[in-house]
Design a protein around this motif. Structure first.
Motif, PDB file in Angstrom:
ATOM      1  N   TRP A 123       9.242 -33.123 -42.955  1.00 43.41           N
ATOM      2  CA  TRP A 123       9.180 -34.995 -43.077  1.00 43.41           C
ATOM      3  C   TRP A 123       9.679 -35.592 -43.138  1.00 43.41           C
ATOM      4  N   LYS A 124      11.206 -35.569 -42.139  1.00 40.24           N
ATOM      5  CA  LYS A 124      12.181 -35.760 -42.485  1.00 40.24           C
ATOM      6  C   LYS A 124      12.821 -37.040 -42.664  1.00 40.24           C
ATOM      7  N   MET A 125      12.137 -38.217 -42.719  1.00 42.15           N
ATOM      8  CA  MET A 125      13.093 -39.427 -43.771  1.00 42.15           C
ATOM      9  C   MET A 125      11.715 -40.203 -43.910  1.00 42.15           C
ATOM     10  N   ASN A 126      10.496 -39.544 -44.648  1.00 46.43           N
ATOM     11  CA  ASN A 126       9.709 -39.927 -45.357  1.00 46.43           C
ATOM     12  C   ASN A 126       9.008 -39.316 -46.297  1.00 46.43           C
ATOM     13  N   GLY A 127       7.903 -40.195 -46.506  1.00 41.73           N
ATOM     14  CA  GLY A 127       7.198 -39.517 -47.506  1.00 41.73           C
ATOM     15  C   GLY A 127       8.345 -40.397 -49.225  1.00 41.73           C
ATOM     16  N   LYS A 128       6.580 -40.377 -49.866  1.00 37.35           N
ATOM     17  CA  LYS A 128       7.483 -41.121 -51.519  1.00 37.35           C
ATOM     18  C   LYS A 128       5.981 -40.316 -52.640  1.00 37.35           C
ATOM     19  N   ALA A 139      -6.153 -26.255 -51.863  1.00 38.02           N
ATOM     20  CA  ALA A 139      -7.752 -25.508 -51.314  1.00 38.02           C
ATOM     21  C   ALA A 139      -7.760 -25.273 -49.526  1.00 38.02           C
ATOM     22  N   ALA A 140      -7.032 -25.701 -48.521  1.00 39.20           N
ATOM     23  CA  ALA A 140      -6.820 -24.096 -47.958  1.00 39.20           C
ATOM     24  C   ALA A 140      -6.800 -22.605 -48.380  1.00 39.20           C
ATOM     25  N   THR A 141      -7.744 -22.041 -47.206  1.00 41.05           N
ATOM     26  CA  THR A 141      -7.784 -20.923 -46.904  1.00 41.05           C
ATOM     27  C   THR A 141      -7.134 -20.331 -45.252  1.00 41.05           C
ATOM     28  N   LEU A 142      -5.695 -20.039 -45.342  1.00 41.19           N
ATOM     29  CA  LEU A 142      -4.592 -19.627 -44.158  1.00 41.19           C
ATOM     30  C   LEU A 142      -4.734 -18.342 -44.252  1.00 41.19           C
ATOM     31  N   HIS A 143      -4.415 -18.542 -42.279  1.00 45.69           N
ATOM     32  CA  HIS A 143      -3.951 -17.381 -42.840  1.00 45.69           C
ATOM     33  C   HIS A 143      -2.312 -17.267 -41.410  1.00 45.69           C
ATOM     34  N   ALA A 144      -1.787 -18.302 -41.855  1.00 47.74           N
ATOM     35  CA  ALA A 144      -0.450 -18.575 -41.449  1.00 47.74           C
ATOM     36  C   ALA A 144       0.771 -19.073 -42.899  1.00 47.74           C
ATOM     37  N   ASP A 145       1.816 -18.288 -42.844  1.00 48.15           N
ATOM     38  CA  ASP A 145       1.971 -19.144 -43.852  1.00 48.15           C
ATOM     39  C   ASP A 145       2.478 -20.144 -43.625  1.00 48.15           C
ATOM     40  N   LEU A 146       2.779 -21.220 -44.772  1.00 49.88           N
ATOM     41  CA  LEU A 146       2.274 -22.931 -44.694  1.00 49.88           C
ATOM     42  C   LEU A 146       4.115 -23.107 -45.588  1.00 49.88           C
ATOM     43  N   LEU A 147       4.720 -24.194 -44.409  1.00 48.43           N
ATOM     44  CA  LEU A 147       6.696 -24.272 -45.518  1.00 48.43           C
ATOM     45  C   LEU A 147       6.211 -26.050 -44.712  1.00 48.43           C
ATOM     46  N   GLY A 165       8.462 -29.503 -31.336  1.00 45.93           N
ATOM     47  CA  GLY A 165       8.593 -30.694 -30.702  1.00 45.93           C
ATOM     48  C   GLY A 165       7.119 -31.004 -30.125  1.00 45.93           C
ATOM     49  N   SER A 166       6.634 -32.458 -30.691  1.00 46.05           N
ATOM     50  CA  SER A 166       5.268 -32.766 -30.355  1.00 46.05           C
ATOM     51  C   SER A 166       4.017 -31.795 -30.456  1.00 46.05           C
ATOM     52  N   VAL A 167       4.461 -30.865 -31.618  1.00 46.07           N
ATOM     53  CA  VAL A 167       2.960 -30.189 -31.637  1.00 46.07           C
ATOM     54  C   VAL A 167       2.496 -30.848 -32.911  1.00 46.07           C
ATOM     55  N   LYS A 168       0.996 -30.467 -32.297  1.00 41.79           N
ATOM     56  CA  LYS A 168      -0.026 -31.512 -32.467  1.00 41.79           C
ATOM     57  C   LYS A 168      -1.186 -30.474 -32.445  1.00 41.79           C
ATOM     58  N   PRO A 169      -2.466 -31.417 -33.196  1.00 38.99           N
ATOM     59  CA  PRO A 169      -3.647 -30.117 -33.902  1.00 38.99           C
ATOM     60  C   PRO A 169      -3.600 -29.829 -32.315  1.00 38.99           C
ATOM     61  N   ALA A 196       5.875 -22.704 -35.849  1.00 38.50           N
ATOM     62  CA  ALA A 196       6.210 -23.879 -35.592  1.00 38.50           C
ATOM     63  C   ALA A 196       6.618 -24.785 -36.508  1.00 38.50           C
ATOM     64  N   LEU A 197       7.087 -25.337 -35.443  1.00 38.43           N
ATOM     65  CA  LEU A 197       8.373 -26.808 -36.083  1.00 38.43           C
ATOM     66  C   LEU A 197       7.452 -28.161 -36.001  1.00 38.43           C
ATOM     67  N   VAL A 198       7.096 -28.365 -37.420  1.00 35.25           N
ATOM     68  CA  VAL A 198       6.342 -29.888 -37.207  1.00 35.25           C
ATOM     69  C   VAL A 198       6.772 -30.889 -37.837  1.00 35.25           C
ATOM     70  N   GLY A 199       7.103 -32.167 -36.861  1.00 34.81           N
ATOM     71  CA  GLY A 199       7.430 -33.531 -37.687  1.00 34.81           C
ATOM     72  C   GLY A 199       6.389 -34.249 -37.752  1.00 34.81           C
ATOM     73  N   GLY A 200       5.886 -34.856 -36.763  1.00 35.71           N
ATOM     74  CA  GLY A 200       5.330 -36.054 -37.183  1.00 35.71           C
ATOM     75  C   GLY A 200       3.849 -36.263 -37.566  1.00 35.71           C
ATOM     76  N   ALA A 201       3.239 -34.425 -37.141  1.00 38.73           N
ATOM     77  CA  ALA A 201       1.850 -34.314 -37.590  1.00 38.73           C
ATOM     78  C   ALA A 201       1.674 -33.510 -38.793  1.00 38.73           C
ATOM     79  N   SER A 202       2.760 -33.425 -39.215  1.00 41.11           N
ATOM     80  CA  SER A 202       3.627 -33.347 -40.969  1.00 41.11           C
ATOM     81  C   SER A 202       2.958 -33.789 -41.553  1.00 41.11           C
ATOM     82  N   LEU A 203       3.039 -34.949 -42.154  1.00 40.40           N
ATOM     83  CA  LEU A 203       2.342 -35.633 -43.231  1.00 40.40           C
ATOM     84  C   LEU A 203       1.334 -36.160 -43.025  1.00 40.40           C
ATOM     85  N   LYS A 204       0.075 -35.490 -42.907  1.00 39.30           N
ATOM     86  CA  LYS A 204      -0.397 -36.120 -42.671  1.00 39.30           C
ATOM     87  C   LYS A 204      -1.335 -34.450 -43.020  1.00 39.30           C
ATOM     88  N   ALA A 205      -2.274 -34.431 -44.289  1.00 35.48           N
ATOM     89  CA  ALA A 205      -2.202 -32.386 -44.053  1.00 35.48           C
ATOM     90  C   ALA A 205      -2.759 -31.978 -43.620  1.00 35.48           C
TER      91      ALA A 205
END
Ligand code: PGA
Length: 243
Positions: A9-14, A27-35, A202-206, A221-230
């Protein structure tokens, strides 16, 4: 092996965003580990909101010492107490904004391991270094000097020029760099080096996740900007191959 999809999330989020985000990822069923790696101020709140979900929490930096007179700094043990299981170390924004050298990164990485947490050590070349044909040499140098003895953790390959720019390397370049990183890890760590996850960042997006995550030696993946939206982070996790 399951892939790891890590949100930085870098320096974002309240505080007000935590409950809704946590509810969406739970709520999601995932086949990857989420961090999720939110700023320090949100770790504790996220830990409560994600309790029992299997979704891990991480921090974005720590000090190399366990405690002491270091105004403004936070130790790995403190972050562990707040709920972090991973700590990102040596992100290019830290290397650049805070002058973190490979030696500093190695010290912090050792501290993360000593605290019983998993470090995610970031490496990556600048655009000028890639243009000069030095990308692999630079990354090999970073690995040689940023990993302490007995390293066990995650590596994130993040070309500096791809971070937050919407640009990504070609699939061939990502595959070649990940192969080089794997070779360097095996050279340095022997058997352990064969099993460590190597993330691409680096710019990983859906929209580009499926092709990047399918490449050989890409373990997530290490996701910056796109991780701010669940929903975007979840879409990236959906795109991970089933391990
Ligand atoms: P980005 O950031 O996904 O916004 O490019 C990645 C990172 O810096 O970890």
């Amino acid at each position: 092996m399951r892939q790891l999809i890590a949100g930085n999330w870098k320096m974002n989020g309240k505080l007000a965003e935590v409950a809704g985000y946590a509810q969406a990822v739970r709520a999601a069923t995932l086949h990857a580990d989420l961090l999720i790696c939110p700023p320090f101020t949100l770790i504790d709140r996220f830990a409560a909101a994600l309790a029992g979900s299997g979704i891990a929490l991480g921090a974005q930096d720590c000090h190399a010492n366990p405690h002491g007179a270091h105004t403004g700094d936070t130790s790995a043990a403190m972050l562990a107490e707040a709920g972090a299981r991973y700590i990102i170390i040596g992100h290019s924004e830290r290397r650049l904004d805070h002058g973190e050298t490979n030696a500093i990164v190695a010290g912090k990485t050792a501290a993360v391991i000593a605290a019983g947490l998993t470090p995610i050590v970031c490496v990556g070349e600048t655009e000028a270094q890639r243009d000069a044909g030095e990308a692999e040499t630079v990354v090999r140098q970073q690995l040689a000097h940023s990993l302490p003895e007995g390293f066990a953790g995650v590596i994130a390959y993040e070309p500096v020029w791809a971070i937050g720019t919407g640009r990504t390397p070609t699939e061939e370049d990502v595959a070649a760099m990940h192969a080089a990183i794997r070779a360097a890890l095996v050279e340095k760590l022997g058997e352990t080096g064969k099993g460590l996850l190597i993330l691409y960042g680096g710019s990983v997006k859906p929209g580009n996740a499926a092709s990047l995550l399918a490449l050989p030696e890409v373990g997530g993946a290490l996701v910056g900007g796109a991780s701010l939206k669940a929903e975007d982070l979840l879409a990236i996790a959906e795109a991970a191959p089933r391990g």
